[in-house]
Scaffold this motif. Structure first.
Motif, mmCIF file in Angstrom:
data_model
loop_
_atom_site.group_PDB
_atom_site.id
_atom_site.type_symbol
_atom_site.label_atom_id
_atom_site.label_comp_id
_atom_site.label_asym_id
_atom_site.label_seq_id
_atom_site.Cartn_x
_atom_site.Cartn_y
_atom_site.Cartn_z
ATOM 1 N N LEU A 108 26.038 45.202 14.978
ATOM 2 C CA LEU A 108 26.464 44.083 15.826
ATOM 3 C C LEU A 108 26.559 44.434 17.310
ATOM 4 O O LEU A 108 26.076 43.659 18.150
ATOM 5 C CB LEU A 108 27.798 43.529 15.319
ATOM 6 N N PRO A 109 27.162 45.575 17.719
ATOM 7 C CA PRO A 109 27.212 45.878 19.157
ATOM 8 C C PRO A 109 25.834 45.941 19.805
ATOM 9 O O PRO A 109 25.644 45.472 20.932
ATOM 10 C CB PRO A 109 27.915 47.246 19.203
ATOM 11 N N VAL A 110 24.868 46.519 19.086
ATOM 12 C CA VAL A 110 23.505 46.604 19.630
ATOM 13 C C VAL A 110 22.910 45.210 19.772
ATOM 14 O O VAL A 110 22.273 44.882 20.781
ATOM 15 C CB VAL A 110 22.619 47.488 18.726
ATOM 16 N N LEU A 111 23.131 44.356 18.767
ATOM 17 C CA LEU A 111 22.594 42.993 18.821
ATOM 18 C C LEU A 111 23.186 42.209 19.984
ATOM 19 O O LEU A 111 22.471 41.500 20.702
ATOM 20 C CB LEU A 111 22.877 42.275 17.504
ATOM 21 N N LEU A 112 24.485 42.337 20.186
ATOM 22 C CA LEU A 112 25.126 41.618 21.288
ATOM 23 C C LEU A 112 24.639 42.141 22.637
ATOM 24 O O LEU A 112 24.448 41.370 23.584
ATOM 25 C CB LEU A 112 26.642 41.752 21.187
ATOM 26 N N SER A 113 24.418 43.446 22.720
ATOM 27 C CA SER A 113 23.910 44.025 23.969
ATOM 28 C C SER A 113 22.513 43.500 24.285
ATOM 29 O O SER A 113 22.210 43.137 25.426
ATOM 30 C CB SER A 113 23.890 45.547 23.858
ATOM 31 N N ARG A 114 21.662 43.435 23.264
ATOM 32 C CA ARG A 114 20.311 42.933 23.489
ATOM 33 C C ARG A 114 20.333 41.449 23.824
ATOM 34 O O ARG A 114 19.559 40.969 24.657
ATOM 35 C CB ARG A 114 19.457 43.192 22.256
ATOM 36 N N LEU A 115 21.246 40.715 23.163
ATOM 37 C CA LEU A 115 21.371 39.296 23.452
ATOM 38 C C LEU A 115 21.755 39.084 24.913
ATOM 39 O O LEU A 115 21.223 38.200 25.591
ATOM 40 C CB LEU A 115 22.423 38.677 22.533
ATOM 41 N N HIS A 116 22.653 39.909 25.419
ATOM 42 C CA HIS A 116 23.056 39.803 26.823
ATOM 43 C C HIS A 116 21.890 40.099 27.753
ATOM 44 O O HIS A 116 21.729 39.452 28.795
ATOM 45 C CB HIS A 116 24.202 40.767 27.115
ATOM 46 N N SER A 117 21.041 41.055 27.368
ATOM 47 C CA SER A 117 19.905 41.376 28.225
ATOM 48 C C SER A 117 18.894 40.238 28.252
ATOM 49 O O SER A 117 18.211 40.021 29.256
ATOM 50 C CB SER A 117 19.229 42.670 27.759
ATOM 51 N N TYR A 118 18.793 39.473 27.148
ATOM 52 C CA TYR A 118 17.895 38.329 27.129
ATOM 53 C C TYR A 118 18.419 37.176 27.982
ATOM 54 O O TYR A 118 17.655 36.411 28.554
ATOM 55 C CB TYR A 118 17.698 37.819 25.694
ATOM 56 N N ASP A 119 19.747 37.042 28.047
ATOM 57 C CA ASP A 119 20.338 35.914 28.776
ATOM 58 C C ASP A 119 21.621 36.377 29.461
ATOM 59 O O ASP A 119 22.724 36.083 29.003
ATOM 60 C CB ASP A 119 20.623 34.761 27.809
ATOM 61 N N PRO A 120 21.503 37.103 30.581
ATOM 62 C CA PRO A 120 22.688 37.652 31.249
ATOM 63 C C PRO A 120 23.644 36.578 31.763
ATOM 64 O O PRO A 120 24.822 36.864 31.991
ATOM 65 C CB PRO A 120 22.086 38.450 32.421
ATOM 66 N N ALA A 121 23.157 35.359 31.957
ATOM 67 C CA ALA A 121 24.010 34.305 32.500
ATOM 68 C C ALA A 121 24.902 33.663 31.452
ATOM 69 O O ALA A 121 25.805 32.897 31.784
ATOM 70 C CB ALA A 121 23.141 33.225 33.147
ATOM 71 N N LEU A 122 24.669 33.967 30.199
ATOM 72 C CA LEU A 122 25.441 33.351 29.122
ATOM 73 C C LEU A 122 26.636 34.233 28.766
ATOM 74 O O LEU A 122 26.482 35.401 28.418
ATOM 75 C CB LEU A 122 24.561 33.158 27.888
ATOM 76 N N LEU A 123 27.824 33.674 28.859
ATOM 77 C CA LEU A 123 29.034 34.390 28.489
ATOM 78 C C LEU A 123 29.372 34.037 27.046
ATOM 79 O O LEU A 123 29.632 32.886 26.716
ATOM 80 C CB LEU A 123 30.196 34.005 29.407
ATOM 81 N N ILE A 124 29.348 35.037 26.177
ATOM 82 C CA ILE A 124 29.646 34.826 24.764
ATOM 83 C C ILE A 124 31.000 35.453 24.444
ATOM 84 O O ILE A 124 31.228 36.631 24.718
ATOM 85 C CB ILE A 124 28.573 35.463 23.861
ATOM 86 N N GLU A 125 31.892 34.646 23.922
ATOM 87 C CA GLU A 125 33.184 35.138 23.464
ATOM 88 C C GLU A 125 33.101 35.303 21.948
ATOM 89 O O GLU A 125 32.837 34.342 21.228
ATOM 90 C CB GLU A 125 34.295 34.160 23.834
ATOM 91 N N VAL A 126 33.308 36.522 21.468
ATOM 92 C CA VAL A 126 33.153 36.819 20.051
ATOM 93 C C VAL A 126 34.514 37.062 19.409
ATOM 94 O O VAL A 126 35.341 37.807 19.953
ATOM 95 C CB VAL A 126 32.248 38.048 19.831
ATOM 96 N N GLN A 127 34.729 36.430 18.263
ATOM 97 C CA GLN A 127 35.962 36.610 17.505
ATOM 98 C C GLN A 127 35.598 37.088 16.100
ATOM 99 O O GLN A 127 34.793 36.462 15.413
ATOM 100 C CB GLN A 127 36.732 35.283 17.427
ATOM 101 N N ILE A 128 36.177 38.235 15.689
ATOM 102 C CA ILE A 128 35.954 38.782 14.352
ATOM 103 C C ILE A 128 37.202 38.493 13.522
ATOM 104 O O ILE A 128 38.301 38.926 13.871
ATOM 105 C CB ILE A 128 35.685 40.299 14.392
ATOM 106 N N GLU A 129 37.023 37.767 12.426
ATOM 107 C CA GLU A 129 38.157 37.343 11.601
ATOM 108 C C GLU A 129 37.689 37.132 10.170
ATOM 109 O O GLU A 129 36.502 37.250 9.865
ATOM 110 C CB GLU A 129 38.732 36.025 12.143
ATOM 111 N N ALA A 130 38.619 36.779 9.301
ATOM 112 C CA ALA A 130 38.263 36.397 7.941
ATOM 113 C C ALA A 130 37.531 35.053 7.970
ATOM 114 O O ALA A 130 37.769 34.218 8.851
ATOM 115 C CB ALA A 130 39.521 36.279 7.079
ATOM 116 N N SER A 131 36.635 34.845 7.004
ATOM 117 C CA SER A 131 35.834 33.623 6.972
ATOM 118 C C SER A 131 36.699 32.370 6.999
ATOM 119 O O SER A 131 36.411 31.410 7.735
ATOM 120 C CB SER A 131 34.943 33.602 5.725
ATOM 121 N N ARG A 132 37.745 32.340 6.186
ATOM 122 C CA ARG A 132 38.602 31.156 6.118
ATOM 123 C C ARG A 132 39.232 30.851 7.470
ATOM 124 O O ARG A 132 39.263 29.695 7.904
ATOM 125 C CB ARG A 132 39.675 31.355 5.045
#
Length: 288
Positions: A108-132
């Motif tokens: 996941l960290p690598v994927l998020l890093s690459r995603l940021h490089s594709y679209d540096p202007a997009l701010l993504i807030e990520v929350q890791i939690e239980a599915s429910r």
């Protein structure tokens, strides 16, 4: 006079995605297009550069030596293009994304890093939690998108992949016959925990929880230390722990679906989400 090659940003981005995913299928899904279109873009790029970048066989997609050398420059080229486009937009874009603890793998960290490089202007807030918990937040409008394990009472959402589960422990873990199985698990609200304990009860296997809560990373730490066995998705099980279900005579665990819920409407944000979602489309095969 030498003529300089003019690069097409769409073709370069297609090349980067094929390299990252090692798959034309997943690159096509990330760009919401077809494999044929990706092949055309890549062929056009290779013709422009006069170099073979990707070696493709029926079972394998990998970079050529020239492709590996070009990859870093290609990333910089795509990122520079995205920064230039972002400079023409006054309002920053952002979205909040929830990813279930039992779904977010070590990549996941690598994927998020690459995603940021594709679209540096997009701010993504990520929350890791239980599915429910993530589904509740999505329903309240707190999250714009959520990638979760399907809950029994929900039939909506876009299916991304089938997730397999197993019983994992350290290679040196010992379970003495007649003793209760020592378990490490997430909180009682975790759907995977409930599936695992019901399977043990149905099989007549006694168990005791010796490590509870703290997130998947904490559970994996307890397992790696040899304290207990845990029911984990193969996606999140790291190198160094092994599947011990058959050796310990534990009941098989059912698979479940990884599902996407999203209310994103603008094309740029949806495109960024597709890039991340493509990584969940193909489930990694279990290691022996």
């Amino acid at each position: 006079m030498a003529i300089m090659a003019t690069l097409d940003v769409d073709a370069v981005q297609a090349f980067v995605l094929v390299a990252d995913f090692q798959s034309f299928t997943r690159a096509a899904e990330a760009l919401d297009t077809s494999q044929a279109a990706i092949s055309v873009k890549l062929k056009r790029l290779e013709d422009r550069l006069g170099e073979k970048l990707i070696e493709r066989t029926p079972r394998l997609v990998r970079l050529s030596a020239r492709g590996a050398a070009f990859l870093g420059v290609a990333r910089e080229f795509v990122a520079a293009h995205e920064r230039a486009v972002a400079g023409l937009t006054s309002a920053p874009r952002r979205f909040t994304l929830g990813i279930a603890d039992q779904v977010a793998g070590p990549e996941l960290p690598v994927l998020l890093s690459r995603l940021h490089s594709y679209d540096p202007a997009l701010l993504i807030e990520v929350q890791i939690e239980a599915s429910r918990n993530l589904l509740d937040a999505f329903d309240r409008g707190v999250l714009d998108a959520a990638i979760v394990r399907r809950e029994d009472d929900r039939r909506d959402g876009e299916v991304l992949a089938q997730e397999r589960f197993g019983w994992f422990a350290s290679s040196g873990f010992e379970h003495r016959e007649g003793e209760a199985l020592r378990l490490a698990s997430l909180a009682a609200s975790c759907g995977v925990r409930n599936i695992a304990t019901r399977a043990l009860d149905a099989a007549g296997v006694s168990w005791i929880e010796v490590f509870v809560g703290g997130g998947t990373a904490a559970v994996i730490a307890a397992v790696s230390a040899g304290l207990a066995v845990a029911a984990l998705a193969y996606r999140v099980a790291p190198v160094g722990i092994v599947e011990v279900g058959e050796r310990l005579g534990l009941p098989p665990l059912p698979s479940s679906e990884i599902v996407l819920h999203s209310t994103l409407s603008d094309a740029r944000s949806r495109g960024a989400l597709r890039t991340l979602v493509a990584a969940f489309r193909e489930h990694r095969a279990p290691s022996s």
